[in-house]
Design an enzyme around this catalytic site. Structure first.
Site, PDB file in Angstrom:
ATOM      1  N   GLU A 147       0.080   6.764  -6.558  1.00  0.00           N
ATOM      2  CA  GLU A 147       0.618   6.873  -5.195  1.00  0.00           C
ATOM      3  C   GLU A 147       0.786   8.344  -4.808  1.00  0.00           C
ATOM      4  O   GLU A 147       1.820   8.757  -4.291  1.00  0.00           O
ATOM      5  CB  GLU A 147       1.955   6.132  -5.088  1.00  0.00           C
ATOM      6  CG  GLU A 147       1.883   4.671  -5.501  1.00  0.00           C
ATOM      7  CD  GLU A 147       3.196   3.917  -5.319  1.00  0.00           C
ATOM      8  OE1 GLU A 147       4.071   4.391  -4.551  1.00  0.00           O
ATOM      9  OE2 GLU A 147       3.353   2.846  -5.933  1.00  0.00           O
TER      10      GLU A 147
ATOM     11  N   HIS B  71      -1.232  -4.431  -5.613  1.00  0.00           N
ATOM     12  CA  HIS B  71       0.117  -3.854  -5.644  1.00  0.00           C
ATOM     13  C   HIS B  71       1.018  -4.678  -4.718  1.00  0.00           C
ATOM     14  O   HIS B  71       0.756  -4.736  -3.533  1.00  0.00           O
ATOM     15  CB  HIS B  71       0.059  -2.406  -5.166  1.00  0.00           C
ATOM     16  CG  HIS B  71       1.399  -1.743  -5.035  1.00  0.00           C
ATOM     17  ND1 HIS B  71       2.011  -1.142  -6.107  1.00  0.00           N
ATOM     18  CD2 HIS B  71       2.240  -1.595  -3.987  1.00  0.00           C
ATOM     19  CE1 HIS B  71       3.179  -0.630  -5.704  1.00  0.00           C
ATOM     20  NE2 HIS B  71       3.333  -0.892  -4.424  1.00  0.00           N
TER      21      HIS B  71
ATOM     22  N   MET C 199      -0.229  -6.857   0.051  1.00  0.00           N
ATOM     23  CA  MET C 199      -0.138  -7.664  -1.165  1.00  0.00           C
ATOM     24  C   MET C 199       1.275  -7.715  -1.735  1.00  0.00           C
ATOM     25  O   MET C 199       1.480  -8.268  -2.814  1.00  0.00           O
ATOM     26  CB  MET C 199      -1.106  -7.144  -2.226  1.00  0.00           C
ATOM     27  CG  MET C 199      -2.555  -7.464  -1.935  1.00  0.00           C
ATOM     28  SD  MET C 199      -3.631  -6.995  -3.304  1.00  0.00           S
ATOM     29  CE  MET C 199      -5.232  -7.510  -2.647  1.00  0.00           C
ATOM     30  N   LYS C 200       2.244  -7.165  -1.031  1.00  0.00           N
ATOM     31  CA  LYS C 200       3.626  -7.243  -1.488  1.00  0.00           C
ATOM     32  C   LYS C 200       4.179  -8.648  -1.224  1.00  0.00           C
ATOM     33  O   LYS C 200       3.764  -9.334  -0.280  1.00  0.00           O
ATOM     34  CB  LYS C 200       4.468  -6.178  -0.806  1.00  0.00           C
ATOM     35  CG  LYS C 200       4.143  -4.758  -1.293  1.00  0.00           C
ATOM     36  CD  LYS C 200       5.127  -3.750  -0.762  1.00  0.00           C
ATOM     37  CE  LYS C 200       4.969  -2.402  -1.465  1.00  0.00           C
ATOM     38  NZ  LYS C 200       3.841  -1.633  -0.961  1.00  0.00           N
TER      39      LYS C 200
ATOM     40  N   ASN D 100       6.906  -3.282 -10.623  1.00  0.00           N
ATOM     41  CA  ASN D 100       7.039  -1.989  -9.974  1.00  0.00           C
ATOM     42  C   ASN D 100       8.490  -1.516 -10.045  1.00  0.00           C
ATOM     43  O   ASN D 100       9.407  -2.262  -9.695  1.00  0.00           O
ATOM     44  CB  ASN D 100       6.615  -2.118  -8.504  1.00  0.00           C
ATOM     45  CG  ASN D 100       6.427  -0.787  -7.813  1.00  0.00           C
ATOM     46  OD1 ASN D 100       5.697   0.074  -8.296  1.00  0.00           O
ATOM     47  ND2 ASN D 100       7.073  -0.607  -6.664  1.00  0.00           N
TER      48      ASN D 100
ATOM     49  N   TRP E 161      -1.285   7.820  -1.568  1.00  0.00           N
ATOM     50  CA  TRP E 161      -0.475   6.794  -0.901  1.00  0.00           C
ATOM     51  C   TRP E 161      -0.566   6.999   0.608  1.00  0.00           C
ATOM     52  O   TRP E 161       0.300   7.556   1.260  1.00  0.00           O
ATOM     53  CB  TRP E 161       0.976   6.812  -1.374  1.00  0.00           C
ATOM     54  CG  TRP E 161       1.607   5.481  -1.110  1.00  0.00           C
ATOM     55  CD1 TRP E 161       2.589   5.194  -0.210  1.00  0.00           C
ATOM     56  CD2 TRP E 161       1.265   4.233  -1.740  1.00  0.00           C
ATOM     57  NE1 TRP E 161       2.882   3.849  -0.231  1.00  0.00           N
ATOM     58  CE2 TRP E 161       2.093   3.237  -1.170  1.00  0.00           C
ATOM     59  CE3 TRP E 161       0.345   3.875  -2.721  1.00  0.00           C
ATOM     60  CZ2 TRP E 161       2.014   1.890  -1.559  1.00  0.00           C
ATOM     61  CZ3 TRP E 161       0.277   2.542  -3.102  1.00  0.00           C
ATOM     62  CH2 TRP E 161       1.104   1.575  -2.520  1.00  0.00           C
TER      63      TRP E 161
END
Length: 363
Positions: free
Chosen positions: A274, A109, A75-76, A157, A323
């Site tokens: 994370e 995220h 999803m980055k 972020n 994470w």
């Protein structure tokens, strides 16, 4: 003195009844068998599509142990929009579909990251109006695509500088070359506007600010708390704070507790987002996990979980996310170019002492 003798049949029935009662009590007190079952708050893993599709043990572990998932890479921005105007949701959709089929929560995220994982075409933008418009359209497209499927987002972020606790103004690589920096182009208040765009795209999603080092960098922690307080006072739609918690066995407990407590005092949802606990903070090439180091890792996991459960009010406990899933797919060895074992499962997906530390922290 009188003696009483039960007929054989009656004695057997009484003994059987007592045995059944004790057995029932034992069954009722059997401890939960997975993290998801044991925890009163959601437990998650950051996962990727490839091992989910190609590694049965990886998929089984996520399915059994997690109640929430976060997309590690899928999803980055660089994965979703590798070219300007082009959107590829294949990997992210796969993870969302898996989660929904298993009735697991999805945490998105991330929508905006100051440089890392920004697509190359986006890094070329220097005009503030063009960059602002591009980010707004990106958030609108992605947020709308996942509307009703993704429960929450890390909207921005790692926006803060490690030293002064201010919004990043300069970003350079190891050679000193200046890199793309959203804060430098758009100004300090760009974070607030990104939250407004995300809320407009999906009014039902919970929106988080996410950052690392808050347990060891007081200036950054204080700046994040101040920003969250300011947003609440101004009516900016922020619902939670993400405390990444990439820590090691040497991370001071006091700093961990202070960070959790200060974030919780904002009244927002708190997500340890994370979590991993490095055993080799010195990045030794010939590292060996000794029993003493394994015990230190156990104690650190236990402390993090017990502190979160004790300090954060139940209504603010958004959950704890690891994470990664196992040591074999952890990001740490590749990042440090060293050996480490930071997660609760080993490379064969066996539960480690760290796993027990998480469970013991709950109690």
């Amino acid at each position: 003195m009188k003696f009483f003798f039960f007929p054989t049949g009656l004695a057997a029935m009484i003994l059987l009844a007592c045995t059944m009662k004790e057995t029932a009590n034992v069954v009722q007190t059997v401890p939960p068998t997975t993290l998801a079952e044991a925890s009163p708050f959601p437990v998650g893993f950051a996962i990727n599509p490839s091992p989910m599709q190609n590694n049965a043990r990886y998929r089984q572990t996520v399915t059994q142990e997690a109640s929430s998932i976060t997309a590690d890479l899928a999803m980055k921005p660089s994965r979703i929009s590798p070219q300007k105007g082009v959107f590829n949701f294949e990997g992210a959709d796969y993870l969302v579909d898996f989660a929904r089929s298993q009735k697991k929560r999805v945490h998105g995220h991330t929508l905006v990251w100051y440089i890392n994982t920004s697509p190359e075409w986006l890094k070329q933008l220097r005009d503030s109006t063009e960059l602002e418009t591009t980010l707004r359209e990106y958030i609108q497209t992605v947020g709308t695509h996942f509307k009703g499927k993704v429960a929450s987002w890390d909207v921005v972020n790692e926006a803060f500088d490690n030293n002064q606790g201010a919004i990043r103004r300069d970003s350079v690589d190891k050679s000193g070359r200046t890199l793309f920096n959203v804060g430098k182009i758009l100004g300090n208040d760009y974070v607030a506007r990104m939250f407004q765009y995300a809320h407009k795209a999906d009014p039902g999603a919970r929106l988080f600010y996410n950052d690392y080092g808050q347990e060891t960098i007081p200036a950054k922690l204080n700046a994040i708390v101040a920003m969250a307080t300011d947003f609440q006072q101004r009516g900016i739609p922020i619902h939670g704070l993400g405390l990444q918690m990439h820590i090691s066995i040497d991370t001071p407990d006091a700093g961990i507790e202070t960070a959790i407590r200060k974030l919780a005092d904002t009244g927002l949802l708190i997500h340890i987002s994370e979590l991993d606990v490095a055993m080799n903070p010195g990045k030794k090439k010939d590292f060996i996990a000794t029993p003493a180091l394994i015990e230190q890792q156990y104690q650190k996991y236990k402390f993090v979980v017990s502190t979160y459960k004790k300090v954060v009010p139940v209504s603010q406990q958004f959950g704890i996310t690891f994470w990664g899933v196992d040591d074999g797919t952890s990001w740490i060895p590749g990042h440090c170019q060293c050996t480490d074992y930071a997660l609760p499962f080993d490379a064969q997906f066996a539960r480690k002492r760290a796993y027990q530390g998480f469970l013991d922290g709950l109690h």
